[in-house]
Design an enzyme around this catalytic site. Structure first.
Site, mmCIF file in Angstrom:
data_model
loop_
_atom_site.group_PDB
_atom_site.id
_atom_site.type_symbol
_atom_site.label_atom_id
_atom_site.label_comp_id
_atom_site.label_asym_id
_atom_site.label_seq_id
_atom_site.Cartn_x
_atom_site.Cartn_y
_atom_site.Cartn_z
ATOM 1 N N ASP A 76 -18.902 -24.514 20.567
ATOM 2 C CA ASP A 76 -19.652 -23.274 20.551
ATOM 3 C C ASP A 76 -21.135 -23.682 20.496
ATOM 4 O O ASP A 76 -21.462 -24.772 20.051
ATOM 5 C CB ASP A 76 -19.235 -22.504 19.294
ATOM 6 C CG ASP A 76 -20.247 -21.474 18.881
ATOM 7 O OD1 ASP A 76 -20.552 -20.621 19.713
ATOM 8 O OD2 ASP A 76 -20.718 -21.535 17.730
ATOM 9 N N CYS A 121 12.211 -43.403 -5.010
ATOM 10 C CA CYS A 121 12.123 -43.801 -3.615
ATOM 11 C C CYS A 121 12.014 -42.551 -2.761
ATOM 12 O O CYS A 121 12.307 -41.451 -3.200
ATOM 13 C CB CYS A 121 13.356 -44.581 -3.216
ATOM 14 S SG CYS A 121 13.398 -44.951 -1.466
ATOM 15 N N CYS A 172 14.599 -39.969 -2.664
ATOM 16 C CA CYS A 172 14.602 -38.955 -3.726
ATOM 17 C C CYS A 172 13.917 -37.696 -3.214
ATOM 18 O O CYS A 172 14.326 -36.574 -3.517
ATOM 19 C CB CYS A 172 13.822 -39.435 -4.940
ATOM 20 S SG CYS A 172 14.564 -40.815 -5.778
HETATM 21 P P1 ADP Z 1 -22.292 -18.266 20.574
HETATM 22 O O1 ADP Z 1 -21.052 -18.196 21.358
HETATM 23 O O2 ADP Z 1 -23.301 -19.161 21.208
HETATM 24 O O3 ADP Z 1 -22.062 -18.620 19.140
HETATM 25 P P2 ADP Z 1 -22.269 -15.418 20.103
HETATM 26 O O4 ADP Z 1 -20.975 -15.210 20.824
HETATM 27 O O5 ADP Z 1 -22.287 -15.308 18.644
HETATM 28 O O6 ADP Z 1 -22.944 -16.807 20.565
HETATM 29 O O7 ADP Z 1 -23.291 -14.387 20.664
HETATM 30 C C1 ADP Z 1 -23.468 -14.212 22.041
HETATM 31 C C2 ADP Z 1 -24.658 -13.366 22.270
HETATM 32 O O8 ADP Z 1 -24.411 -12.063 21.764
HETATM 33 C C3 ADP Z 1 -25.879 -13.860 21.557
HETATM 34 O O9 ADP Z 1 -26.612 -14.737 22.352
HETATM 35 C C4 ADP Z 1 -26.634 -12.602 21.264
HETATM 36 O O10 ADP Z 1 -27.435 -12.258 22.380
HETATM 37 C C5 ADP Z 1 -25.566 -11.554 21.142
HETATM 38 N N1 ADP Z 1 -25.235 -11.214 19.769
HETATM 39 C C6 ADP Z 1 -24.058 -11.353 19.148
HETATM 40 N N2 ADP Z 1 -24.110 -10.894 17.899
HETATM 41 C C7 ADP Z 1 -25.375 -10.497 17.696
HETATM 42 C C8 ADP Z 1 -26.080 -9.923 16.588
HETATM 43 N N3 ADP Z 1 -25.502 -9.697 15.405
HETATM 44 N N4 ADP Z 1 -27.383 -9.625 16.767
HETATM 45 C C9 ADP Z 1 -27.982 -9.863 17.928
HETATM 46 N N5 ADP Z 1 -27.380 -10.376 18.986
HETATM 47 C C10 ADP Z 1 -26.097 -10.688 18.893
HETATM 48 MG MG MG Z 2 -21.608 -19.620 16.913
#
Ligand code: ADP
Ligand code: MG
Length: 713
Positions: A410, A3, A6
């Site tokens: 996101d 039960c 336990c």
């Molecule tokens: P989200 O919040 O939509 O997932 P991220 O926060 O990952 O987007 O990225 C925000 C912005 O930063 C992207 O739109 C891009 O312009 C830039 N960014 C982030 N990481 C990279 C990367 N590795 N190469 C190119 N751009 C990047």
């Molecule tokens: Mg993302």
């Protein structure tokens, strides 16, 4: 365990041991989760402690092995013995009737009573043995529970009858003692098999991958070996119709895979060379040669199994009250039963009636249904959701998911497909587009960001040595061995004097070399096809929806407009995402956050419920309380539905169990319920909780179990 009480007793004795930080038993799944300081206590010592308390335990080291259980057959034997002898003990009286000998003849009556008494001995000794042993140990451990109540009920009734018989009277209750034991064992056997089936539904996941693998040897000869012995890098063959034993990458061949048992997705997925295949999926039509990437123990299937174990080893918060009540109930019941006996005796001077009432109170009041109420629901929900590809971290995350009032998404990779394509390149004067693309690809070679993958995909392969650093939500910085520094990402991140943002509703990545802006790459990342209707469906569930992204406002507004999302937060770095979540929580929302990337970790952790989307980064999965595998964002919808249904069942179970006890005890005190009916009612109340929980496994209860149930776009 006989039960839920336990379960609390085991927890108690284990927790008392030095070196044990925490211990949680899920009664329904029969699992004990412990956190140990292994420098103080060895895991094997826990087994001994459990054994000493009167139970058996085995360490689940290999998740794919079902722990061996001998208790089951014995339990059935005990039930068979109890049923046979209890019925037999009622026969002499009937036979006497049929033979025309009136049992009212004191001589005949005493004979019949004696025979009944002898026939009941196996029931109260052999069949009731586990109850008696645990009752005694529970007194020793000062953690009285249901066993004590049952044992007291059966033994008192039997003992009283012996005394009555010894004094020459025939007013015995032997068959009542037998019936108590028989009914409780019957309830246990049924409950046990229902629980086992639910556990099997969860454990089935382990059993999905075959134990034998066709290994391709050096000489291209194929030999069958144990799956657990296959190393990383080995080549294995999977024939059509077989399940895939290990995670790997297709080296040769193409086929369609059925992932439905892992993710609930029913449409087959086509795979070809270099595609990743997961253990447990069914190979439908082509022969594949796969290079092993994950061995047994590290497969994503094993992760699912581990996460289910974790879920089952935590107590759902809703159970806390029930456990407190159940813990106190045993003592209360023994007091109430004694008081009932005393009061009845004072009023009626009839020892037999007084005793019968006390025994009825003792037996009917077992807080079994109360203890089973939420663990059983969690168990069924765990099986149901795991097979849908939804992994709840613990019981608490199920309850919180049911409570969610607002969902923040996101953008990149969550609302969008996350496989962007390069749409165009704009080069600063003095630079060429190819140069911009090549530089960017060099820097992005080892980045996991969707934009990075698009750039690498579009550019010709270039070899260069250097080190990369990802600045989540901003971009990447690459420093070559030759000292050059390339940055790719947001405008503000790459250079102080970057060129203008191109006028486009697409995501852009700016590129700079040694601080000089050299151009910008435009990528297109379309929204997921199901996103619009899922968003609409979520609104229908009363959820407030918003999008939150690190991307530019222009892009964010465009995607949001296409999906029908009105609340948009753009230009957010990871910390700001988390702050936004925090702000919403302060506004009184229970916030769910769905994300996939490195940049979503803080927000996933800050949310009441973090959902990590399929193929999310490890960071996101670690921070999330619900991990979704397979499917798109409609998995969130399914998760919410399962969680809400589970919570509803938990509440019903608890309410029913509380009502049962609060009606049954007064009824027994008042003398409306004879002891054998009490035993029946007690078993029935547990079974009703089990049956109610099993409804969770049925399709109907969760409004949407797949895209088919969603309105078409
Ligand atoms: P989200 O919040 O939509 O997932 P991220 O926060 O990952 O987007 O990225 C925000 C912005 O930063 C992207 O739109 C891009 O312009 C830039 N960014 C982030 N990481 C990279 C990367 N590795 N190469 C190119 N751009 C990047
Ligand atoms: Mg993302």
């Amino acid at each position: 365990m006989s039960c839920a009480s336990c379960a609390s007793r085991i927890e108690r004795v284990v927790r008392m041991a030095p070196g044990v930080i925490d211990a949680n038993v899920n009664y329904a799944a029969a699992t004990l989760g412990v956190r140990l300081d292994t420098s103080v206590i060895a895991p094997s010592r826990v087994e001994e402690i459990v054994h000493d308390a009167g139970y058996e335990a085995a360490i689940i080291d290999d998740a794919s092995k079902e722990p061996e259980d001998r208790g089951r057959g014995v339990l059935r034997t005990r039930l068979a013995v109890a049923a046979f002898f209890t019925i037999a003990s009622m026969l002499p009286e009937m036979i006497a009737h049929l033979a025309g000998k009136e049992p009212s003849d004191p001589h005949v009556a005493c004979c019949i009573a004696l025979i009944a008494g002898i026939l009941t001995v196996p029931v109260v000794s052999f069949s009731a043995w586990p109850f008696i042993v645990r009752a005694l140990r529970s007194i020793r451990d000062r953690a009285p529970g249901m066993d004590l109540l049952i044992a007291t009920g059966a033994v008192t009734t039997f003992g009283y009858s012996v005394v009555v018989l010894a004094t020459g009277s025939s007013l015995v209750y032997f068959s009542t003692a037998g019936a108590i034991v028989a009914f409780l064992l019957l309830g246990r056997v049924i409950e046990d098999s229902a629980r086992r089936r639910s556990v099997a539904a969860v454990r089935l996941l382990h059993a999905l991958a075959p134990n034998v693998t066709h290994l391709i040897g050096e000489d291209t000869q194929e030999i069958d070996v144990a799956t657990s012995s296959v190393p990383v890098g080995a080549k294995i063959r999977i024939r059509p119709g077989e399940r895939i034993p290990l995670d790997g990458r297709v080296a040769f061949g193409s086929s369609n895979l059925d992932r439905s048992l892992l993710t609930g997705e029913s449409t087959p997925v086509a795979v070809g060379a270099n595609d990743v295949v997961e253990a447990g999926t069914l190979n439908l039509d082509g022969a594949l040669v796969v290079e092993v990437v994950h061995t047994v123990g590290n497969r994503s299937l094993d992760e699912v199994a581990r996460s289910v174990d974790l879920l089952l080893s935590h107590r759902a918060p809703m159970q806390a009250l029930a456990d407190r009540v159940a813990g106190k109930l045993t003592v209360v019941v023994l007091v109430v039963a004694s008081a009932t006996a005393l009061a009845t005796w004072i009023v009626s001077h009839d020892v037999a009636t007084a005793l019968a009432r006390a025994v009825a109170v003792t037996v009917i009041a077992c807080p079994c249904a109360l203890g089973l109420a939420t663990p059983m629901a969690v168990l069924v929900a765990a099986g149901r959701s795991a097979r849908r590809g939804i992994l709840f971290r613990d019981g608490a995350s199920i309850e919180r998911t049911a409570d969610v009032t607002a969902l923040l998404f996101d953008k990149t990779g969550t609302l969008t497909v996350g496989h962007p394509t390069v749409r165009g390149v704009i080069a600063a004067s003095g630079h060429t587009r190819d140069e911009v693309l090549a530089c960017a690809a060099m820097a992005e070679a080892s980045s996991e960001h969707p934009v990075a993958r698009a750039i690498v995909h579009a550019a010709p392969k270039v070899e260069a040595n250097g080190s990369t650093r990802a600045i989540a939500g901003h971009g990447v910085e690459w420093i070559g061995d030759d000292g050059h520094c390339i940055r790719v990402g947001r405008r503000t991140f790459v250079a102080s004097s970057a060129g203008p943002e191109p006028v486009t509703p697409h995501t852009v990545a700016h590129v700079s070399r040694d601080g000089e802006w050299i151009g910008v790459i435009v990528v297109d990342d379309p929204p997921r096809s199901e996103a619009r209707r899922v968003v609409a469906e979520m609104r229908r569930r009363g959820l407030r929806i918003a999008m939150i992204t690190g991307d530019r406002r222009e892009v964010a507004d465009d995607v949001a407009g296409r999906l029908g999302i009105t609340e948009v937060v753009a230009d957010c770095d990871p910390a700001e995402k988390a702050r936004t979540v925090e702000r919403w929580r302060q506004d009184g929302e229970v916030v769910g956050f769905a994300g996939d990337g490195l940049n979503d970790g803080p927000a996933l952790a800050a949310a009441d419920v973090g959902f990590a989307i399929d193929r999310a980064t490890d960071v996101a999965q670690a921070a999330a309380s619900v991990v979704l595998r397979g499917g798109g964002i409609e998995q969130i919808l399914v998760a919410v539905d399962i969680a809400r249904a589970t919570r509803r069942i938990m509440r019903q179970n608890l309410a029913w169990a509380l009502v049962y006890n609060s009606l049954a005890i007064p009824g027994a005190v008042a003398g409306f319920i004879p002891p054998s009916v009490a035993a029946f009612a007690m078993a029935a109340s547990s079974l009703s909780v089990v049956a109610n929980s099993l409804r969770l496994a049925s399709r109907r209860l969760t409004g949407n179990t797949g895209s088919a149930a969603l309105p078409s776009p």
